[in-house]
Scaffold this active site. Structure first.
Site, PDB file in Angstrom:
ATOM      1  N   SER A   6       0.840  -1.206   0.000  1.00  0.00           N
ATOM      2  CA  SER A   6       0.000   0.000   0.000  1.00  0.00           C
ATOM      3  C   SER A   6       0.868   1.246   0.000  1.00  0.00           C
ATOM      4  CB  SER A   6      -0.912   0.008   1.223  1.00  0.00           C
ATOM      5  OG  SER A   6      -1.407   1.324   1.415  1.00  0.00           O
ATOM      6  N   HIS A  31      -1.025  -1.609  -3.929  1.00  0.00           N
ATOM      7  CA  HIS A  31      -2.342  -1.321  -3.350  1.00  0.00           C
ATOM      8  C   HIS A  31      -2.514   0.200  -3.243  1.00  0.00           C
ATOM      9  CE1 HIS A  31      -5.664  -2.569  -0.530  1.00  0.00           C
ATOM     10  NE2 HIS A  31      -5.372  -1.438   0.092  1.00  0.00           N
ATOM     11  N   ASP A  33      -4.897   3.202  -1.951  1.00  0.00           N
ATOM     12  CA  ASP A  33      -5.994   3.501  -1.027  1.00  0.00           C
ATOM     13  C   ASP A  33      -6.638   4.840  -1.378  1.00  0.00           C
ATOM     14  OD1 ASP A  33      -6.045   1.291   0.843  1.00  0.00           O
ATOM     15  OD2 ASP A  33      -4.047   1.928   1.466  1.00  0.00           O
ATOM     16  N   MET A  35      -9.488   7.525  -0.772  1.00  0.00           N
ATOM     17  CA  MET A  35     -10.414   7.947   0.307  1.00  0.00           C
ATOM     18  C   MET A  35     -11.017   9.298  -0.031  1.00  0.00           C
ATOM     19  SD  MET A  35      -8.155   6.944   3.628  1.00  0.00           S
ATOM     20  CE  MET A  35      -7.153   5.441   3.668  1.00  0.00           C
ATOM     21  N   HIS A  64      -8.204   0.121  -3.904  1.00  0.00           N
ATOM     22  CA  HIS A  64      -9.138  -0.039  -2.784  1.00  0.00           C
ATOM     23  C   HIS A  64      -9.912   1.272  -2.622  1.00  0.00           C
ATOM     24  CE1 HIS A  64      -9.464  -0.743   1.887  1.00  0.00           C
ATOM     25  NE2 HIS A  64     -10.639  -0.764   1.288  1.00  0.00           N
ATOM     26  N   MET A  66     -12.339   3.578  -0.907  1.00  0.00           N
ATOM     27  CA  MET A  66     -13.048   3.871   0.350  1.00  0.00           C
ATOM     28  C   MET A  66     -13.815   5.162   0.112  1.00  0.00           C
ATOM     29  SD  MET A  66      -9.911   2.743   2.761  1.00  0.00           S
ATOM     30  CE  MET A  66      -8.804   2.834   1.357  1.00  0.00           C
ATOM     31  N   MET A 135     -11.275  -6.121   6.296  1.00  0.00           N
ATOM     32  CA  MET A 135     -10.494  -5.046   6.926  1.00  0.00           C
ATOM     33  C   MET A 135     -10.147  -5.450   8.359  1.00  0.00           C
ATOM     34  SD  MET A 135      -9.957  -2.657   4.750  1.00  0.00           S
ATOM     35  CE  MET A 135      -9.075  -1.615   5.932  1.00  0.00           C
ATOM     36  N   ASP A 173      -6.291  -6.449   5.247  1.00  0.00           N
ATOM     37  CA  ASP A 173      -5.691  -5.116   5.106  1.00  0.00           C
ATOM     38  C   ASP A 173      -5.824  -4.355   6.415  1.00  0.00           C
ATOM     39  OD1 ASP A 173      -4.810  -2.655   4.143  1.00  0.00           O
ATOM     40  OD2 ASP A 173      -6.627  -2.245   2.983  1.00  0.00           O
TER      41      ASP A 173
HETATM   42  C1  DX5 Z   1      -6.556   1.677   5.666  1.00  0.00           C
HETATM   43  C2  DX5 Z   1      -6.058   1.289   4.294  1.00  0.00           C
HETATM   44  C3  DX5 Z   1      -4.913   0.327   4.398  1.00  0.00           C
HETATM   45  C4  DX5 Z   1      -3.693   0.984   5.015  1.00  0.00           C
HETATM   46  C5  DX5 Z   1      -2.836  -0.064   5.654  1.00  0.00           C
HETATM   47  O1  DX5 Z   1      -7.668   2.463   5.561  1.00  0.00           O
HETATM   48  O2  DX5 Z   1      -7.064   0.653   3.542  1.00  0.00           O
HETATM   49  O3  DX5 Z   1      -4.594  -0.227   3.127  1.00  0.00           O
HETATM   50  O4  DX5 Z   1      -2.944   1.683   4.081  1.00  0.00           O
HETATM   51  O5  DX5 Z   1      -1.846   0.555   6.391  1.00  0.00           O
HETATM   52  P1  DX5 Z   1      -0.978  -0.263   7.462  1.00  0.00           P
HETATM   53  O6  DX5 Z   1      -0.430  -1.453   6.779  1.00  0.00           O
HETATM   54  O7  DX5 Z   1       0.041   0.726   7.898  1.00  0.00           O
HETATM   55  O8  DX5 Z   1      -1.951  -0.615   8.563  1.00  0.00           O
HETATM   56 ZN    ZN Z   2      -6.396  -0.524   1.740  1.00  0.00          ZN
END
Ligand code: DX5
Ligand code: ZN
Length: 222
Positions: A6, A31, A33, A35, A64, A66, A135, A173
């Site tokens: 990620s 990956h 993320d 948001m 991913h 969100m 998650m 994740d």
């Molecule tokens: C959280 C994300 C994860 C995050 C994981 O909302 O979806 O993918 O980046 O980060 P670590 O591995 O640091 O918990």
């Molecule tokens: Zn993620």
């Protein structure tokens, strides 16, 4: 076991270099993320960053989302180079239609579950997905602690996939480290998404990847 790095914890001032380092260290997917500040309390990146990742690597891009009602943005992410697009059960009014739309674009479809969502919420869409994401933190930030309550949830999803005869990937994740990853693997995870353990490892990206792999590969049971 597949590792999905990620980029949320990467240095965005040198994103291409960080991705290439992860690729040379042997990660399997990148990956991303995404948001929106509404579905989760943080704002990160959109299709232009996915496009930048695509220019930096040949690895599959595991996107991913969100974001609320992700169906609105699927074509933009496909066009930007997403290989897998994962949406949250909690964010889709029409989950079935959204997953179908991802496959119609030619991408692999993933469905994600927040820690408080009953895993049965994905039971009726298993034939439409190539990946189920459990998650193991509340989504929004990197660097949070792994929730041990995710372990029985991973086991239940593993069982659901096996009973349905599904070949879908089971991804976990959030909060994965050399300490927590073995239990996730033992519970049935087959794709680990990690940000901090890879990009913030004190000895560098390659050491982070090595540490994760070494701890999970001996615990593989199938
Ligand atoms: C959280 C994300 C994860 C995050 C994981 O909302 O979806 O993918 O980046 O980060 P670590 O591995 O640091 O918990
Ligand atoms: Zn993620």
């Amino acid at each position: 076991m597949l590792l999905s790095a990620s980029i949320l914890s990467a240095d965005f001032a040198r994103l291409g270099g960080a991705i290439r380092e992860a690729e040379s260290a042997g990660v399997d997917w990148i990956h991303v993320d995404v948001m929106d500040g509404q579905f989760v309390p943080n704002i990160t990146m959109g299709p232009v960053i996915v496009q930048a990742c695509q220019r930096s690597t040949g690895l599959p891009l595991d996107v991913h989302l969100m974001i609320h009602e992700p169906i609105r943005f699927l074509p933009a992410f496909e066009k930007a180079g997403a290989d897998t697009i994962t949406v949250h059960v909690e964010a889709c009014t029409h989950l079935h239609r959204t997953l179908q739309a991802i496959r119609d674009l030619g991408c692999s479809a993933g469905v994600a579950l927040n820690p408080a969502t009953p895993v049965e919420a994905v039971g009726d869409v298993l034939d439409l997905v190539d990946l189920v994401l459990v998650m193991s933190v509340n989504p929004g930030f990197a660097g949070q602690s792994f929730l041990p309550s995710s372990l029985p949830r991973i086991r239940r999803v593993r069982q659901m996939l096996d009973e349905a005869g599904s070949q879908a990937h089971l991804q976990v994740d959030g909060g994965l480290t050399a300490e927590t990853a073995p239990a996730a693997a033992e519970a049935g995870a087959r794709v680990l998404a990690a940000a901090s353990a890879i990009f913030m490892h004190p000895d560098g990206v390659a050491a982070g990847v090595r540490a994760l792999r070494q701890t999970v590969e001996p615990s593989l049971t199938k």
